[in-house]
Design a protein around this motif. Structure first.
Motif, PDB file in Angstrom:
ATOM      1  N   UNK A 173       5.579  -1.665   9.649  1.00  0.00           N
ATOM      2  CA  UNK A 173       4.667  -1.060   9.418  1.00  0.00           C
ATOM      3  C   UNK A 173       3.508  -1.811   8.938  1.00  0.00           C
ATOM      4  N   UNK A 174       2.182  -1.434   9.599  1.00  0.00           N
ATOM      5  CA  UNK A 174       0.962  -2.451   9.051  1.00  0.00           C
ATOM      6  C   UNK A 174       0.089  -1.720   8.482  1.00  0.00           C
ATOM      7  N   UNK A 175      -0.518  -2.279   7.434  1.00  0.00           N
ATOM      8  CA  UNK A 175      -1.664  -1.450   6.693  1.00  0.00           C
ATOM      9  C   UNK A 175      -2.617  -2.569   6.164  1.00  0.00           C
ATOM     10  N   UNK A 176      -3.948  -2.252   5.681  1.00  0.00           N
ATOM     11  CA  UNK A 176      -5.086  -3.144   5.325  1.00  0.00           C
ATOM     12  C   UNK A 176      -5.333  -2.810   3.843  1.00  0.00           C
ATOM     13  N   UNK A 216       0.832  -0.997   0.022  1.00  0.00           N
ATOM     14  CA  UNK A 216      -0.139  -0.029  -0.042  1.00  0.00           C
ATOM     15  C   UNK A 216       0.900   1.259  -0.033  1.00  0.00           C
ATOM     16  N   UNK A 217       0.221   2.154  -0.499  1.00  0.00           N
ATOM     17  CA  UNK A 217       0.803   3.671  -0.350  1.00  0.00           C
ATOM     18  C   UNK A 217       1.333   3.945   0.864  1.00  0.00           C
ATOM     19  N   UNK A 218       0.415   3.755   1.695  1.00  0.00           N
ATOM     20  CA  UNK A 218       0.778   4.299   3.105  1.00  0.00           C
ATOM     21  C   UNK A 218       0.280   3.153   4.404  1.00  0.00           C
ATOM     22  N   UNK A 219       0.865   3.277   5.292  1.00  0.00           N
ATOM     23  CA  UNK A 219       0.888   2.147   6.284  1.00  0.00           C
ATOM     24  C   UNK A 219       0.041   3.132   7.650  1.00  0.00           C
ATOM     25  N   UNK A 220      -0.968   2.432   8.501  1.00  0.00           N
ATOM     26  CA  UNK A 220      -1.591   3.115   9.489  1.00  0.00           C
ATOM     27  C   UNK A 220      -1.295   2.720  10.695  1.00  0.00           C
ATOM     28  N   UNK A 229       2.395  -6.056   5.493  1.00  0.00           N
ATOM     29  CA  UNK A 229       3.503  -5.606   6.724  1.00  0.00           C
ATOM     30  C   UNK A 229       4.832  -5.199   5.731  1.00  0.00           C
ATOM     31  N   UNK A 230       5.490  -4.057   6.210  1.00  0.00           N
ATOM     32  CA  UNK A 230       6.777  -3.779   5.689  1.00  0.00           C
ATOM     33  C   UNK A 230       7.602  -3.780   6.854  1.00  0.00           C
ATOM     34  N   UNK A 231       8.845  -4.722   6.962  1.00  0.00           N
ATOM     35  CA  UNK A 231       9.724  -4.807   7.864  1.00  0.00           C
ATOM     36  C   UNK A 231      10.868  -4.236   7.503  1.00  0.00           C
ATOM     37  N   UNK A 250     -11.777   0.483   9.269  1.00  0.00           N
ATOM     38  CA  UNK A 250     -10.782   0.091   8.306  1.00  0.00           C
ATOM     39  C   UNK A 250     -10.737   1.011   7.084  1.00  0.00           C
ATOM     40  N   UNK A 251     -11.655   1.229   6.417  1.00  0.00           N
ATOM     41  CA  UNK A 251     -11.944   2.019   5.389  1.00  0.00           C
ATOM     42  C   UNK A 251     -11.622   3.311   5.665  1.00  0.00           C
ATOM     43  N   UNK A 252     -11.674   3.850   6.711  1.00  0.00           N
ATOM     44  CA  UNK A 252     -11.365   5.304   7.147  1.00  0.00           C
ATOM     45  C   UNK A 252     -10.085   5.634   7.387  1.00  0.00           C
ATOM     46  N   UNK A 253      -9.206   4.433   7.671  1.00  0.00           N
ATOM     47  CA  UNK A 253      -7.897   4.419   7.827  1.00  0.00           C
ATOM     48  C   UNK A 253      -6.995   3.956   6.635  1.00  0.00           C
ATOM     49  N   UNK A 254      -7.647   3.018   5.728  1.00  0.00           N
ATOM     50  CA  UNK A 254      -6.818   2.632   4.638  1.00  0.00           C
ATOM     51  C   UNK A 254      -6.141   3.484   3.716  1.00  0.00           C
TER      52      UNK A 254
END
Length: 143
Positions: free
Chosen positions: A85-88, A9-13, A100-102, A139-143
């Motif tokens: 970093x975690x995203x959905x 994803x472009x960004x992680x939350x 997940x970006x480690x 989750x859609x508000x944060x994704x």
């Protein structure tokens, strides 16, 4: 055979840090593949906890992992601290994907990209169920 690629994803939350423990090291002297699954599991639990969810209770239903993928980018060593970093994303009727970006916290070198596909599961009825609407909206508000 072509190499596996995970479209990150472009960004992680969410971000958390975890040390690489001696038990996470394989006979090659670096972070083992099974340890990465364990580390991203911990990151996933921490992500859910920020919303007062758990893997067995997300608005009354649980989750189960349907699949996982890991792409290795660099070695990790005992004593390194990982930033995870975690995203959905990729929402569907029954589930979604965690990404997940480690990275090495100190050097910012990417260690691995990972993805786990999750589906919602009613553990009493032992069957897959639809994603809770409240969870999806949150989750859609944060994704």
């Amino acid at each position: 055979m072509p190499r596996l690629k995970i479209e990150m994803p472009e960004h992680f939350t969410f971000t958390t840090e975890l040390p690489i423990r001696i038990g996470d090291i394989n006979y090659g002297g670096h972070l083992s593949n099974d340890a990465i699954l364990s580390l991203i599991h911990e990151a996933r639990v921490r992500f859910l906890n920020q919303y007062n969810y758990g893997e067995l209770d997300v608005e009354g239903v649980g989750m189960v992992m349907a699949d996982s993928a890991i792409v290795y980018k660099a070695e990790g060593f005992h004593g390194d601290v990982l930033q995870i970093d975690v995203g959905v994303g990729d929402f569907n009727k029954y589930g979604f994907d965690f990404y997940y970006l480690l990275s090495n916290r100190k050097t910012a070198v990417e260690i691995a990209h990972a993805k786990t596909g999750m589906v919602f599961f009613d553990y009493r009825q032992r069957k897959v169920v639809s994603m809770p609407t409240g969870f999806r909206d949150r989750m859609l508000k944060t994704a």
